[in-house]
Design an enzyme around this catalytic site. Structure first.
Site, PDB file in Angstrom:
ATOM      1  N   ASP A 366       0.829  -1.188   0.000  1.00  0.00           N
ATOM      2  CA  ASP A 366       0.000   0.000   0.000  1.00  0.00           C
ATOM      3  C   ASP A 366       0.873   1.251   0.000  1.00  0.00           C
ATOM      4  OD1 ASP A 366      -2.650   1.366   0.487  1.00  0.00           O
ATOM      5  OD2 ASP A 366      -1.598   1.964   2.324  1.00  0.00           O
ATOM      6  N   GLU A 402       1.651  -0.547  -5.004  1.00  0.00           N
ATOM      7  CA  GLU A 402       0.722   0.532  -5.331  1.00  0.00           C
ATOM      8  C   GLU A 402       1.628   1.746  -5.516  1.00  0.00           C
ATOM      9  OE1 GLU A 402      -3.393   2.522  -3.692  1.00  0.00           O
ATOM     10  OE2 GLU A 402      -1.787   2.177  -2.242  1.00  0.00           O
TER      11      GLU A 402
END
Length: 724
Positions: A366, A402
């Site tokens: 993330d 990401e």
């Protein structure tokens, strides 16, 4: 000790008997049971004293001074301590926010290496190292010193031993991988085939009802939204909401306890392992969405749970001009300091633990750009990438970035090193724009469809480096993408200000639910267009859970706080939208059966062998001739691409030459019928329909010869297979 009393060393509320204490070892960090006793170890460079606190089941505390310190690691070994023991730490040291230090021994601190946690947080004043009612919330004065024991969670010693049997990772090659992003609770909470007591749990996710569904879709990997132990924000709880997504971690080694059907101490660990073993037996890899960019302690106004009180300046990135405050590249209040060797070690130890002990097969990072920031800018040569590259364990599993954060220069799609794959946000945006009929997207659409070589080839990566997705947990579902022009997030309590406002969506004529049969049919076709495009694109496709059955969130594109039917998968949709489910299955299997759509190398635009007349790929306009430079810039919403199945250069896993059928894909994003001339016999003399998104299940019985004209239906995708 009453929570209202000021904390002081040696007062009532903890027992004074001391168990046998051996020196122990500084590593491994955390609490490690070896079958006879437990070694405890904690890093803190700033600490002046550290106490290990053993907590009994009735909440009483026994403190043990850690006298052994090696390289700022405080440790001991207790031969009498076994799994199930609850514990925490108290760190004595400077309270000097102006210098970046926030030691507060009144706080029972959770183990950063804790593998299981018990209890919950009550968010009373006891959790905070400042007076929450005071006007000066960042004062450098003495903290209130209210003991947090009884108001916070406790760490728990676990039994690390587990009978894995013959478990092994499927190790599916990227070019054969199909990822399914899912939420442990959301995926299982309403499934009628899962016993009620297992819904919302790891055991429920590993249940045959879920595995059978994934296998029917030909999914090869499940990517789980955060399962590291996380915290539900105080603000959300006050609003009657919860941190449903889980991007609020404080325990990087522990499976989230609330997802366990087994409530005994450490039960979540064994249950998680059992789930992983079940997936592996079904040939499905397990990938974890991990949040190493920040922690649940938030900014300077957040609670003191663990890192802040252990060594604030080591674990967090602080503002250069004022060390009372935190750098925030994540939008959550703080950023983990991956530049510090012990913080970087924490991340690497966590990753290795999940691979070696928990048997997971990869990670999706993330806001990965935050981890790559050396000082301010994102750096492809940062220590984080270097250490990942050389690690013999982590470098061998799937690593998905990401590739953005909220800081300046944080959007880094295509800029991660060669070992990494990336969520391709440009693919998402381009496919959305093409199918809603935006002009001037054709050239980029062609690049995204063929693996985004403009982003990945220069770094030596292959098409599979592009994790292709059109929807994910963050944003509209597939159904909502074709049903709403605007977000509808009022239920989140932020006056619809949260969530992305520019969604590149199109409601097909009416906002939200409708009884109009024509609009409903168009929405179904648009969903099929997007699903088909995803599975026919070079790269690694990712589905979001429930999209195969038309799941809706009623226009809410940010359900991070909605632990309710709004965010859970509604399994009745499998029957309601059976055609869409069947179409998804068909498209994934079609991809699986045809290596032309999952090439290991990029297209070259030339024949594979000397003497061949036809190149590996050709782009055609509706007249059946090759696209010109003028065509690419003309605003066309209709294009065809020829894939030469005889020109696949890379051998398969057994070293055999790969050959496939040749295909012609015709994309029509126009609102009207477009006549398309099938190209001349240099490509093929005869074709048969393989996929037609104008049909509810994608069926096509079309047979046509070279030079003939076909009528492409409005907003549809037709795939033809060469037959002669």
């Amino acid at each position: 000790m009453s929570s209202a009393e000021p904390f002081s060393q040696g007062r009532g509320g903890h027992e004074k008997s001391v168990p046998t204490v051996w020196p122990g070892t500084p590593y491994p960090l955390g609490a490690t049971y070896d079958g006879a006793g437990t070694n405890f170890s904690l890093f803190s460079e700033v600490a002046e004293r550290v106490e290990l606190c053993l907590i009994s089941k009735d909440g009483r505390e026994e403190r043990i001074e850690l006298d052994e310190v090696d390289g700022f690691v405080w440790h001991c070994y207790l031969p009498t301590i076994t799994p199930g023991q609850r514990y925490g730490f108290r760190v004595h040291g400077p309270w000097d926010p102006a210098a970046g230090h926030r030691c507060d021994p009144s706080k029972l601190l959770l183990d950063p290496y804790g593998k299981s946690f018990h209890g919950d947080f009550d968010f009373s004043q006891a959790l905070y190292s400042y007076d929450t009612e005071a006007d000066d919330l960042v004062s450098g004065g003495v903290p209130p010193q209210i003991d947090s024991l009884g108001h916070t969670m406790t760490s728990v010693v676990i039994n690390p031993f587990f009978q894995w049997g013959s478990d092994r990772s499927p190790r599916t090659p990227y070019h054969q991988t199909v990822i399914y992003e899912a939420h442990v609770k959301g995926m299982t909470q309403t499934h009628p085939g899962i016993p009620e007591e297992l819904r919302g749990t790891y055991a429920g996710l590993g249940h045959p009802a879920i595995i059978d569904h994934l296998q029917s879709l030909n999914v090869t990997a499940i990517e789980l939204m955060p399962v590291h132990q996380f915290l539900h924000d105080h603000r959300l709880l006050d609003l009657g909401l919860r941190n449903y997504w889980g991007y609020n971690t404080f325990g990087f080694f522990a499976p989230h306890a609330q997802y366990a059907a087994t409530r005994n101490a450490g039960g979540a660990v064994a249950e998680f392992k059992t789930m992983v073993r079940a997936f592996h037996e079904a040939g499905i890899e397990v990938i974890l969405d991990v949040v190493y960019n920040h922690t649940a302690e938030g900014n300077h106004l957040g609670p003191t749970i663990n890192f802040r009180g252990i060594d604030n300046s080591a674990y967090y990135r602080l503002l250069d001009g004022d060390l009372r405050y935190y750098k925030d590249f994540t939008g959550t209040g703080n950023s983990l300091n991956a530049r510090h060797p012990h913080t970087l070690q924490l991340i690497m130890d966590s990753l290795r633990y999940w691979v070696l002990d928990m048997h997971v097969d990869g990670f999706r990072f993330d806001l990965a750009s935050t981890l790559a920031r050396e000082f301010y800018d994102v750096d492809r040569l940062s220590a984080f990438f270097d250490i990942i590259q050389q690690d013999p364990v982590i470098s061998q599993v799937k690593l998905i970035a990401e590739p953005w954060d909220v800081g300046e220069g944080g959007y880094q799609v295509g800029n991660f090193p060669g070992l990494w794959t990336e969520w391709n946000g440009k693919y998402r945006d381009t496919v959305r724009d093409f199918w809603r009929g935006e002009p001037a997207t054709l050239g980029e659409f062609a690049s995204r469809l063929t693996g985004s070589s403009d982003l990945y080839e220069a770094t030596g990566r292959r098409p599979s480096a592009s994790i292709n997705f059109v929807t994910c947990h963050d944003g509209f579902t597939l159904n909502d993408l074709v049903s709403y022009n605007e977000k509808h997030n009022e239920a989140n309590g932020e006056d619809n200000r949260d969530g992305e406002s520019h969604n590149r969506s199109w409601n097909c004529g009416v906002e939200g639910p409708t009884d109009d049969a024509d609009i409903t049919a168009l929405r179904g076709k648009q969903m099929r267009n997007i699903l088909a495009t995803l599975m026919l694109s070079q790269g690694t496709p990712m589905l979001a859970h429930g999209d195969e059955m038309g799941r809706t969130q009623l226009g809410n594109n940010n359900v991070y706080c909605q632990d309710s039917k709004l965010s859970w998968v509604d399994w009745t949709l499998c029957k309601t939208n059976a055609d869409l489910v069947e179409f998804t299955r068909k498209m994934v299997k079609f991809r699986k059966d045809h290596p032309a759509f999952r090439r290991r190398r990029f297209f070259e635009g030339k024949p594979l062998r000397t003497g061949d007349q036809i190149r590996d790929i050709a782009w055609l306009n509706p007249s059946g001739t090759e696209m010109t430079q003028e065509d690419w810039g003309s605003g066309f919403k209709c294009v065809a691409v020829f894939l030469n199945g005889d020109a696949i250069p890379a051998p398969n896993e057994r070293g055999e030459r790969v050959a496939d059928d040749s295909f012609l894909m015709c994309f029509n994003a126009h609102s009207t019928v477009v006549d398309f001339v099938v190209p001349d016999g240099d490509y093929a003399s005869a074709w048969a329909g393989a996929i037609d998104t104008a049909h509810p299940q994608g069926q096509s019985t079309l047979e046509i010869t070279a030079g003939e004209k076909i009528s492409l239906q409005p907003r549809s995708l037709l795939v033809l297979r060469k037959t002669a």
